[in-house]
Design a protein around this motif. Structure first.
Motif, mmCIF file in Angstrom:
data_model
loop_
_atom_site.group_PDB
_atom_site.id
_atom_site.type_symbol
_atom_site.label_atom_id
_atom_site.label_comp_id
_atom_site.label_asym_id
_atom_site.label_seq_id
_atom_site.Cartn_x
_atom_site.Cartn_y
_atom_site.Cartn_z
ATOM 1 N N HIS A 103 0.835 -1.213 0.000
ATOM 2 C CA HIS A 103 0.000 0.000 0.000
ATOM 3 C C HIS A 103 0.873 1.268 0.000
ATOM 4 N N VAL A 104 2.043 1.232 0.628
ATOM 5 C CA VAL A 104 2.959 2.371 0.614
ATOM 6 C C VAL A 104 3.548 2.522 -0.778
ATOM 7 N N ARG A 105 3.886 1.415 -1.389
ATOM 8 C CA ARG A 105 4.424 1.437 -2.750
ATOM 9 C C ARG A 105 3.407 2.058 -3.721
ATOM 10 N N ALA A 106 2.125 1.737 -3.534
ATOM 11 C CA ALA A 106 1.068 2.284 -4.390
ATOM 12 C C ALA A 106 0.938 3.793 -4.174
ATOM 13 N N GLN A 107 1.022 4.226 -2.925
ATOM 14 C CA GLN A 107 0.937 5.662 -2.642
ATOM 15 C C GLN A 107 2.111 6.411 -3.269
ATOM 16 N N ALA A 109 3.758 5.538 -5.928
ATOM 17 C CA ALA A 109 3.537 5.564 -7.376
ATOM 18 C C ALA A 109 2.580 6.689 -7.747
ATOM 19 N N LEU A 110 1.529 6.874 -6.934
ATOM 20 C CA LEU A 110 0.591 7.969 -7.196
ATOM 21 C C LEU A 110 1.272 9.326 -7.051
ATOM 22 N N LEU A 111 2.092 9.478 -6.040
ATOM 23 C CA LEU A 111 2.812 10.736 -5.845
ATOM 24 C C LEU A 111 3.763 11.011 -6.995
ATOM 25 N N ARG A 112 4.477 9.989 -7.446
ATOM 26 C CA ARG A 112 5.394 10.169 -8.581
ATOM 27 C C ARG A 112 4.625 10.610 -9.820
ATOM 28 N N GLN A 113 3.483 9.967 -10.030
ATOM 29 C CA GLN A 113 2.678 10.304 -11.202
ATOM 30 C C GLN A 113 2.173 11.743 -11.094
ATOM 31 N N HIS A 114 1.753 12.128 -9.909
ATOM 32 C CA HIS A 114 1.197 13.459 -9.703
ATOM 33 C C HIS A 114 2.262 14.545 -9.861
ATOM 34 N N TYR A 115 3.489 14.292 -9.375
ATOM 35 C CA TYR A 115 4.543 15.312 -9.375
ATOM 36 C C TYR A 115 5.553 15.180 -10.506
ATOM 37 N N SER A 116 5.390 14.174 -11.357
ATOM 38 C CA SER A 116 6.345 14.034 -12.453
ATOM 39 C C SER A 116 6.080 15.122 -13.485
ATOM 40 N N PRO A 117 7.143 15.550 -14.199
ATOM 41 C CA PRO A 117 6.950 16.598 -15.209
ATOM 42 C C PRO A 117 5.998 16.094 -16.300
ATOM 43 N N ARG A 118 5.104 16.950 -16.654
ATOM 44 C CA ARG A 118 4.125 16.581 -17.683
ATOM 45 C C ARG A 118 4.744 16.764 -19.066
#
Length: 120
Positions: A103-107, A109-118
């Motif tokens: 569950h931490v790994r999933a969180q 991944a979501l943070l990386r996706q949210h903060y990665s350069p678009r």
């Protein structure tokens, strides 16, 4: 300086004797070598360095050898200190192991996706 520094005096004696044997220009007279040792000890003890009785003696011997290899005249303590080798690197840490719960790994991944350069 922590602990006893008798090793420092011994290494300085050896280093100064080596330099005297080279008969360098501007060397101190033989009858002042004890006073020379006292001054060098004072200088080395005053430096804000972390001396380690396990590794510093060999490193200081190497510094004297480096100076002796280049010297054409009697060196200063600063010249020997400038040749003092860096400490050996600490042992490498073992590679990290991931024991992260899913569950931490999933969180993350979501943070990386949210903060990665678009991409545009």
């Amino acid at each position: 300086m922590q602990g006893s520094d008798e090793w420092l005096q011994d290494v300085l004696i050896d280093g100064l004797q080596m330099l005297l044997a080279l008969r360098l220009r501007d060397a101190p007279p033989a009858d002042t070598i004890t006073m020379t040792l006292d001054v060098w000890l004072l200088v080395f003890r005053s430096r804000p360095m972390r001396w380690d009785s396990a590794t510093s003696p060999q490193r200081l011997r190497q510094a004297f050898l480096n100076v002796a290899a280049k010297a054409e005249r009697w060196p200063t303590p600063a010249q020997v200190l400038a040749e003092y080798p860096a400490p050996p690197p600490p042992p490498a840490l073992p590679p990290p192991t991931s024991k992260m719960p899913p569950h931490v790994r999933a969180q993350l991944a979501l943070l990386r996706q949210h903060y990665s350069p678009r991409t545009r």
